[in-house]
Design an enzyme around this catalytic site. Structure first.
Site, short mmCIF file in Angstrom:
data_model
loop_
_atom_site.label_atom_id
_atom_site.label_comp_id
_atom_site.label_asym_id
_atom_site.label_seq_id
_atom_site.Cartn_x
_atom_site.Cartn_y
_atom_site.Cartn_z
N SER A 97 -12.39 34.21 -2.51
CA SER A 97 -11.32 33.70 -3.37
C SER A 97 -11.90 33.50 -4.78
CB SER A 97 -10.85 32.35 -2.80
OG SER A 97 -10.16 31.59 -3.76
N TYR A 130 -11.38 24.05 0.75
CA TYR A 130 -11.11 25.48 0.55
C TYR A 130 -12.21 26.12 -0.30
CZ TYR A 130 -8.33 29.68 -0.49
OH TYR A 130 -7.87 30.97 -0.61
#
Ligand code: NDP
Length: 256
Positions: free
Chosen positions: A146, A159
């Protein structure tokens, strides 16, 4: 010659989280290049609908319902893939979730859930797929990171930790399994229009416009933007590419 480089005919690809979003974009790309697809997710109805879509397009595809945080379910998913298709050539570790809270508000159970889904799952699936790839003389593992593999965000402590971890896990596997001709790479998506980010846009004020303003390509990404990179990293074209983390972000990460 060029086509041959990217031809995946006869290859078998597992795509975790392949029943929607970025995973579906990659599954469609891999199927179009000739691979048989194993769609893995918890939502059986969604996975079956994707299998119907892929087989209608002429691909071989099956759905396997599995929670990728569960070692027994992952082992069963690998065993079933081998019995249905005779091997595993490509593993895409794409399943992921986010729980958007600042670090001081995130409960331990929430932290664990995000880390297990985004990072531990990649370990479980890669470890379980390794013997089949080694026996076959090679394989391709594609992990999904990401922008949070690079940047921080106040609302994404677990995350960001999981996605930073994915890059380092990718590098470790790349080095460990290079002698087995297994290439391991990560893709770092920018901001992509999927269910995950539809939720993010609801929960994070101004996110939609902030992303647009920072992205040189001046748009949010779409799932099909991931078809090409998945085919490249799954094919012979990337046989000397391993341990990398490739942004697919419309220039988000290079904007000064
Ligand atoms: P979606 O929410 O659209 O898809 C997530 C997928 O993961 C679903 O197919 C879901 O299937 C599956 N999944 C979640 N938990 C599990 C589990 N425990 N076991 C099996 N499957 C699971 O998200 P995206 O397509 O946006 O995200 C895909 C990946 O890309 C994630 O790793 C995400 O972090 C990453 N990413 C996304 C970005 C974006 O902007 N969209 C940006 C950067 C990275 P089911 O519910 O059926 O289990």
């Amino acid at each position: 010659m060029t086509n041959h480089l990217f031809d995946l005919t006869g290859r078998v690809a597992i795509v975790t989280g392949g029943n929607g979003g970025i995973g579906l974009g990659m599954a469609r790309g891999l199927a179009a290049a000739g691979a048989a697809i194993v769609v893995v997710g918890r939502n059986e109805a969604k996975s079956n609908a994707v299998v119907a879509q892929l087989t209608q397009g002429g691909a071989k595809a099956i759905a396997i319902s599995a929670d990728v945080t569960d070692k027994a379910a992952v082992d069963a998913m690998i065993a079933r893939t081998q019995s249905e298709f005779g091997g595993i050539d490509i593993l895409v570790n794409n399943a992921g979730i986010n729980i958007r809270k600042p670090p001081h508000e995130l409960a331990l159970a929430e932290w664990d859930s995000v880390i297990k889904t985004n990072l531990t799952s990649a370990f479980l699936c890669s470890q379980a797929a390794y013997p089949a790839m080694k026996t076959a003389g090679g394989g391709k593992i594609i992990n999904i990171g990401s922008m949070m593999s690079i940047f921080g965000a106040s609302f994404a402590p677990a995350y960001a930790a999981s996605k930073g971890g994915i890059v380092q896990f990718t590098r470790a596997c790349a080095v460990a399994w290079a002698p087995d001709n297994i290439q391991c790479n990560a893709i770092l998506p920018g901001w992509i229009d999927t269910e995950l980010t539809q939720n993010a846009r609801r929960e994070v004020d101004g996110l939609h416009d902030k992303v647009l303003a920072r992205t040189p390509s001046a748009r949010w990404g779409i799932a099909d933007d991931f078809a090409g990179i998945a085919v490249f990293l799954a094919s012979r074209a990337s046989d000397f590419v391993t341990g990398t983390a490739i942004p697919v972000d419309g220039g988000f990460s290079v904007q000064g």
